[in-house]
Each structure stands twice: as C-alpha cells, then as structure tokens.
Design an enzyme around this catalytic site. Structure first.
Site, PDB file in Angstrom:
ATOM      1  N   ALA A   1       0.848  -1.196   0.000  1.00 18.66           N
ATOM      2  CA  ALA A   1       0.000   0.000   0.000  1.00 18.66           C
ATOM      3  C   ALA A   1       0.878   1.239   0.000  1.00 18.66           C
ATOM      4  O   ALA A   1       2.059   1.178   0.357  1.00 18.66           O
ATOM      5  CB  ALA A   1      -0.887   0.028   1.251  1.00 18.66           C
TER       6      ALA A   1
ATOM      7  N   THR B   1      -6.389  -0.732   8.314  1.00 24.27           N
ATOM      8  CA  THR B   1      -6.034   0.189   9.389  1.00 24.27           C
ATOM      9  C   THR B   1      -7.259   0.631  10.176  1.00 24.27           C
ATOM     10  O   THR B   1      -8.386   0.589   9.658  1.00 24.27           O
ATOM     11  CB  THR B   1      -5.345   1.425   8.762  1.00 24.27           C
ATOM     12  N   ASP B   2      -7.024   1.118  11.397  1.00 17.94           N
ATOM     13  CA  ASP B   2      -8.133   1.693  12.183  1.00 17.94           C
ATOM     14  C   ASP B   2      -8.573   3.050  11.617  1.00 17.94           C
ATOM     15  O   ASP B   2      -9.622   3.568  11.991  1.00 17.94           O
ATOM     16  CB  ASP B   2      -7.748   1.828  13.670  1.00 17.94           C
ATOM     17  N   GLU B   3      -7.742   3.634  10.723  1.00 16.52           N
ATOM     18  CA  GLU B   3      -8.057   4.986  10.233  1.00 16.52           C
ATOM     19  C   GLU B   3      -9.319   5.016   9.378  1.00 16.52           C
ATOM     20  O   GLU B   3      -9.893   6.084   9.156  1.00 16.52           O
ATOM     21  CB  GLU B   3      -6.850   5.558   9.467  1.00 16.52           C
TER      22      GLU B   3
ATOM     23  N   TYR C   1      -5.591   8.878   2.292  1.00 17.99           N
ATOM     24  CA  TYR C   1      -5.080   7.547   2.665  1.00 17.99           C
ATOM     25  C   TYR C   1      -6.201   6.684   3.249  1.00 17.99           C
ATOM     26  O   TYR C   1      -6.460   5.572   2.785  1.00 17.99           O
ATOM     27  CB  TYR C   1      -3.927   7.674   3.677  1.00 17.99           C
TER      28      TYR C   1
ATOM     29  N   LYS D   1      -8.017   3.211   1.847  1.00 12.37           N
ATOM     30  CA  LYS D   1      -8.040   1.937   2.586  1.00 12.37           C
ATOM     31  C   LYS D   1      -9.488   1.503   2.852  1.00 12.37           C
ATOM     32  O   LYS D   1      -9.815   0.320   2.761  1.00 12.37           O
ATOM     33  CB  LYS D   1      -7.271   2.064   3.914  1.00 12.37           C
TER      34      LYS D   1
HETATM   35  P1  NAD Z   1       5.070   0.705   4.093  1.00  9.77           P
HETATM   36  O1  NAD Z   1       4.781   1.985   3.366  1.00  9.77           O
HETATM   37  O2  NAD Z   1       6.221   0.652   5.035  1.00  9.77           O
HETATM   38  O3  NAD Z   1       5.293  -0.481   3.044  1.00  9.77           O
HETATM   39  C1  NAD Z   1       4.480  -0.650   1.923  1.00  9.77           C
HETATM   40  C2  NAD Z   1       5.140  -1.678   1.019  1.00  9.77           C
HETATM   41  O4  NAD Z   1       4.284  -1.851  -0.120  1.00  9.77           O
HETATM   42  C3  NAD Z   1       6.505  -1.252   0.480  1.00  9.77           C
HETATM   43  O5  NAD Z   1       7.412  -2.336   0.548  1.00  9.77           O
HETATM   44  C4  NAD Z   1       6.226  -0.866  -0.958  1.00  9.77           C
HETATM   45  O6  NAD Z   1       7.347  -1.069  -1.822  1.00  9.77           O
HETATM   46  C5  NAD Z   1       5.070  -1.795  -1.306  1.00  9.77           C
HETATM   47  N1  NAD Z   1       4.237  -1.243  -2.387  1.00  9.77           N
HETATM   48  C6  NAD Z   1       3.730   0.019  -2.467  1.00  9.77           C
HETATM   49  N2  NAD Z   1       3.056   0.156  -3.630  1.00  9.77           N
HETATM   50  C7  NAD Z   1       3.127  -1.044  -4.265  1.00  9.77           C
HETATM   51  C8  NAD Z   1       2.619  -1.531  -5.510  1.00  9.77           C
HETATM   52  N3  NAD Z   1       1.916  -0.743  -6.325  1.00  9.77           N
HETATM   53  N4  NAD Z   1       2.839  -2.826  -5.843  1.00  9.77           N
HETATM   54  C9  NAD Z   1       3.552  -3.635  -5.010  1.00  9.77           C
HETATM   55  N5  NAD Z   1       4.091  -3.212  -3.846  1.00  9.77           N
HETATM   56  C10 NAD Z   1       3.877  -1.930  -3.483  1.00  9.77           C
HETATM   57  O7  NAD Z   1       3.708   0.336   4.819  1.00  9.77           O
HETATM   58  P2  NAD Z   1       3.474  -0.336   6.239  1.00  9.77           P
HETATM   59  O8  NAD Z   1       3.469   0.720   7.270  1.00  9.77           O
HETATM   60  O9  NAD Z   1       4.352  -1.519   6.379  1.00  9.77           O
HETATM   61  O10 NAD Z   1       1.954  -0.820   6.072  1.00  9.77           O
HETATM   62  C11 NAD Z   1       1.657  -2.096   5.496  1.00  9.77           C
HETATM   63  C12 NAD Z   1       0.163  -2.279   5.464  1.00  9.77           C
HETATM   64  O11 NAD Z   1      -0.367  -2.202   6.768  1.00  9.77           O
HETATM   65  C13 NAD Z   1      -0.566  -1.221   4.643  1.00  9.77           C
HETATM   66  O12 NAD Z   1      -1.603  -1.839   3.937  1.00  9.77           O
HETATM   67  C14 NAD Z   1      -1.105  -0.263   5.686  1.00  9.77           C
HETATM   68  O13 NAD Z   1      -2.279   0.377   5.227  1.00  9.77           O
HETATM   69  C15 NAD Z   1      -1.383  -1.210   6.830  1.00  9.77           C
HETATM   70  N6  NAD Z   1      -1.313  -0.629   8.172  1.00  9.77           N
HETATM   71  C16 NAD Z   1      -0.241   0.125   8.549  1.00  9.77           C
HETATM   72  C17 NAD Z   1      -0.168   0.636   9.836  1.00  9.77           C
HETATM   73  C18 NAD Z   1       1.015   1.431  10.318  1.00  9.77           C
HETATM   74  O14 NAD Z   1       1.001   1.944  11.427  1.00  9.77           O
HETATM   75  N7  NAD Z   1       2.095   1.534   9.547  1.00  9.77           N
HETATM   76  C19 NAD Z   1      -1.212   0.376  10.741  1.00  9.77           C
HETATM   77  C20 NAD Z   1      -2.301  -0.399  10.312  1.00  9.77           C
HETATM   78  C21 NAD Z   1      -2.335  -0.905   9.040  1.00  9.77           C
HETATM   79  P1  TYD Z   2       2.102   9.182  11.531  1.00 11.69           P
HETATM   80  O1  TYD Z   2       3.292   8.487  12.124  1.00 11.69           O
HETATM   81  O2  TYD Z   2       2.265   9.897  10.236  1.00 11.69           O
HETATM   82  O3  TYD Z   2       0.901   8.128  11.476  1.00 11.69           O
HETATM   83  P2  TYD Z   2      -0.687   8.374  11.170  1.00 11.69           P
HETATM   84  O4  TYD Z   2      -0.851   9.693  10.528  1.00 11.69           O
HETATM   85  O5  TYD Z   2      -0.972   7.236  10.244  1.00 11.69           O
HETATM   86  O6  TYD Z   2      -1.377   8.261  12.498  1.00 11.69           O
HETATM   87  O7  TYD Z   2       1.596  10.250  12.586  1.00 11.69           O
HETATM   88  C1  TYD Z   2       1.260   9.887  13.925  1.00 11.69           C
HETATM   89  C2  TYD Z   2       0.758  11.127  14.615  1.00 11.69           C
HETATM   90  O8  TYD Z   2       1.845  12.054  14.753  1.00 11.69           O
HETATM   91  C3  TYD Z   2      -0.322  11.880  13.848  1.00 11.69           C
HETATM   92  O9  TYD Z   2      -1.250  12.447  14.772  1.00 11.69           O
HETATM   93  C4  TYD Z   2       0.444  12.979  13.128  1.00 11.69           C
HETATM   94  C5  TYD Z   2       1.559  13.285  14.101  1.00 11.69           C
HETATM   95  N1  TYD Z   2       2.838  13.745  13.505  1.00 11.69           N
HETATM   96  C6  TYD Z   2       3.463  14.892  14.019  1.00 11.69           C
HETATM   97  O10 TYD Z   2       2.968  15.554  14.962  1.00 11.69           O
HETATM   98  N2  TYD Z   2       4.658  15.262  13.456  1.00 11.69           N
HETATM   99  C7  TYD Z   2       5.235  14.582  12.425  1.00 11.69           C
HETATM  100  O11 TYD Z   2       6.319  14.981  11.930  1.00 11.69           O
HETATM  101  C8  TYD Z   2       4.572  13.399  11.915  1.00 11.69           C
HETATM  102  C9  TYD Z   2       5.172  12.614  10.781  1.00 11.69           C
HETATM  103  C10 TYD Z   2       3.388  13.028  12.513  1.00 11.69           C
END
Ligand code: NAD
Ligand code: TYD
Length: 355
Positions: free
Chosen positions: A84, A137-139, A162, A166
């Site tokens: 994603a 995601t919870d978002e 975003y 999702k």
């Molecule tokens: P990330 O951005 O670190 O990694 C995304 C990966 O997807 C990368 O390796 C990227 O190369 C690959 N990718 C992107 N576009 C692509 C495409 N078109 N084809 C194939 N691969 C592609 O993301 P993350 O934080 O590891 O999140 C992974 C999943 O978990 C996502 O679906 C995200 O919505 C979900 N998620 C993330 C969080 C969080 O806190 N990071 C929380 C809940 C859910």
């Molecule tokens: P982030 O790590 O971008 O995750 P998400 O937006 O998916 O929750 O941000 C976490 C929280 O921190 C969000 O409320 C936005 C805030 N934030 C800052 O205050 N400063 C920053 O530089 C970033 C990247 C996020």
C-alpha cells in the site's frame, strides 16, 4: 506444502510478517511480492533472504496483467495483502497514487485470486482451504472524540485520502466475499512502531532527528491521540487471524495503548537522553510545534476485545518495553537509517538480485 503470497513484504510491517512466516513455517513457501517503491527496502530481510522457503518477486500490484500471470505461475494457496501507499501526509499531496495502489491494486489481487481459486474446480468449490487476508487500518473508522473506542461494527468515516483509499479497499474485499464467496478476512490495526519503520513517520523521524540534533516537528497542539502497537505483535496477530480467523470477518488489532503525540515524544526524548548518556531534558529542547496537518483526526483507539476473546490474542510487550527495543534497534542499526535517508537502500535490489 502451502504457498503464501505476501504483498508489500519489503515494507515496514510486511518485512516482519515475512520473517515471522519464513521462520515459523519452514514447510510453507513464502512469496514476497513488492514493487520496491521508496518504502520498500530488501535490506529489511537480509537475514532470511537465503532461506529455501523464501522467494522475492519485484512486481507492481497496479499492473493487472503482471499480477494475473504471477498468480497463474505460482498458484498461491493464500494471500496476505499489505502492499500500500501508507503515509497520510503523502496522500494529501498525491491522492491518485493512493487510489491506484490501495484500491485498484487490491481489486487486481482479488481478481487474480478469484480466478485461480475458482479455476481449480471451475466453481467456488475451489475456494476451500484458500484465504485472502487484507491488512487494513483503524483509520477507516475516522476520528473519535475524547471517549469511546472503535469496534468492528463502527461505521466507516475516513477523512484523509489515505484512509479513504483503505476504506474503499476494505469495501471491495467484503464485496468479493458477499458476491463471490471469496474466503477473505480483514484486520484493522492501530498505529505500529518498531524496527525498520521508515523515518517519515512520527517515531522513527523523532529518533533520527534526536540523533542529528534536528527539530522534532509536532503538528498543531500535539494533543492528537494514537493507539500504538509493537510491529511484531501486529505480525503475530496477522498469523493468528490468517490461520484461525473466520471467513468474511474483520478483526480489530490493538493493545489498548493510547498516547497523545506530545506525551509520546516526551517519553521518547527521556529514553533517548538516558540511552545516549545526555543530560535529562536535552532531546526535549528539540520539540517544535509546527503547522497542523489538514483534516487531522483527533483520536484513534481500538477495542481489541473480539480478537482477544475469539482467538486468544494479546500483545507480548508493553509500550515502554517496545519503545526501548525500538530505540536500541535504531541505535545499533544507524547504517540502515543512513542508507534510508541517503537513498542508498534503493540499490540493494540491483546488487542482490540483478547481480
Ligand atoms: P510501508 O509503506 O512501510 O510499506 C508498503 C510496502 O508496499 C513497500 O514495501 C512498498 O514497496 C510496497 N508497495 C507500495 N506500492 C506497491 C505496488 N503498487 N505494488 C507492489 N508493492 C507496493 O507500509 P506499512 O506501514 O508496512 O503498512 C503495510 C500495510 O499495513 C498497509 O496496507 C497499511 O495500510 C497497513 N497498516 C499500517 C499501519 C502502520 O502503522 N504503519 C497500521 C495499520 C495498518
Ligand atoms: P504518523 O506516524 O504519520 O501516522 P498516522 O498519521 O498514520 O497516524 O503520525 C502519527 C501522529 O503524529 C499523527 O497524529 C500525526 C503526528 N505527527 C506529528 O505531529 N509530526 C510529524 O512529523 C509526523 C510525521 C506526525
């Protein structure tokens, strides 16, 4: 032997899921399919890349034809879909990329899975024993006020491009269950943190900036609240739901661990000062309040009762422990951080896989 195709396995969460599956299930073949965008980094998987049950395929989920032919060739029994575009701030500047990968890419995967799995018998009978696990995601639930928690029945109300993308992908996954009987499960997890987190997100950005004596940007008044889960605990939850969850169901994943951004950054500053042997208060001086994010959701908080009661899930570490492990990882892997911030990591694929 089961073949599991994991998308986005070179990213932050995906790399932990791939490692968990490769190490825990030596009798499975784990296929990591990733486009290696800016967020994909194969260095995350250096320790398991030579394992006999691991395969990497560079492919883009927005390319329906390519995805279809990979599914035809590898015939996976299960899909765990994490690929994603994942950063809210990037979605504000380029929403279309989020529609392409998160919505169209998900539909391409659903179509490819439906096609090969119904092919087995020419009907939906071929779905038996198969599973499409969509990681979300919870978002998607939007924002909470001062009280309350998101449950699996909370209405979707996304606000950022975003979360809208999702939410849309979740709807398509459900629609493929309702319409075609495709065996799907969805997990909606809270904010993750841990090793290999790309330093555009709050926690790794602040660790990087503290190390380099740069400002710690806090959006708005810093009172925004997020519910944080250690990434390996998310990977464990995915393993559990993938194997034990019920078809057509969604499971919220979280650790009942809410932090206001400002308090979280202060805790991080405290731990960083201690670990770096700097006088207390050094890192906190870098805290800088900056312009707010547009459409910033006030509060996310997950009710994780269902996954706990139905599947026995519990996080393994407290936030303070997880944060300490995370900081230690960044301190001992500064080369990883330097490679990511300099862009050098993007040559790893060429070196390892293209000779
Ligand atoms: P990330 O951005 O670190 O990694 C995304 C990966 O997807 C990368 O390796 C990227 O190369 C690959 N990718 C992107 N576009 C692509 C495409 N078109 N084809 C194939 N691969 C592609 O993301 P993350 O934080 O590891 O999140 C992974 C999943 O978990 C996502 O679906 C995200 O919505 C979900 N998620 C993330 C969080 C969080 O806190 N990071 C929380 C809940 C859910
Ligand atoms: P982030 O790590 O971008 O995750 P998400 O937006 O998916 O929750 O941000 C976490 C929280 O921190 C969000 O409320 C936005 C805030 N934030 C800052 O205050 N400063 C920053 O530089 C970033 C990247 C996020």
């Amino acid at each position: 032997m089961k073949k599991i195709l994991i998308t986005g396995g070179a990213g932050f969460i995906g790399s932990h899921v791939v490692r968990e599956f490769v190490n825990k299930y030596p009798d499975y073949t784990i296929i990591n399919l990733d486009a290696l965008t800016y967020a994909g980094n194969l260095e995350n998987l250096r320790d398991i890349e030579d394992k006999p049950n691991y395969i990497f395929i560079k492919a883009d989920i927005t390319d329906a034809k390519q995805i279809r032919s990979i599914f035809q060739e590898y015939q996976p029994d299960g899909v765990i879909h994490l690929a994603a575009e994942s950063h809210v701030d990037r979605s504000i500047t380029d929403p279309t990329a989020f529609v392409m990968t998160n919505v169209i890419g998900t539909v391409n995967l659903l179509n490819a899975a439906k096609e090969i799995w119904s092919d087995a018998t020419g009907s939906a009978q071929g779905f038996a024993g198969k599973r499409f696990h969509h990681v979300s995601t919870d978002e998607v639930y939007g924002t909470l006020g001062e009280t309350g928690l998101f449950t699996e029945t909370t209405s979707y109300d996304p606000h950022s491009p975003y979360s809208a993308s999702k939410a849309s992908s979740d709807h398509f996954v459900r629609a493929y269950y309702d319409t075609y009987g495709l065996p799907v499960v969805i997990t909606n997890c809270s904010n993750n943190y841990g090793p290999n987190h790309f330093p555009e997100k709050l926690i790794p950005l602040c660790i990087h900036n503290i190390l380099n004596n740069k400002p710690l940007p806090i959006y708005g008044n810093g009172k925004y609240t997020r519910d944080w889960l250690y990434v390996i605990d998310h990977a464990r939850a995915i393993d559990l739901v993938f194997h034990k969850g019920k078809d057509g169901e969604a499971y919220n994943v979280g650790g009942f661990n809410e932090w206001q951004n400002i308090d979280l950054v202060k805790e991080l500053c405290k731990q960083m000062d201690e670990k770096l042997d700097r006088p207390a208060g050094t890192a906190a001086k870098l805290i800088t309040f900056v312009k707010d994010r547009p459409g910033h959701d006030l509060r996310y908080a997950i009710d994780a009762t269902k996954i706990n009661q139905e599947l026995g899930y519990e996080p393994s570490v407290t936030f303070e422990e997880g944060l300490s492990i995370t900081i230690d990882w960044y301190l001992t892997n500064q080369e990883w951080l330097d490679n990511v911030t300099s862009g050098d990591y993007q040559q790893y694929y060429e070196k390892q896989y293209q000779g």
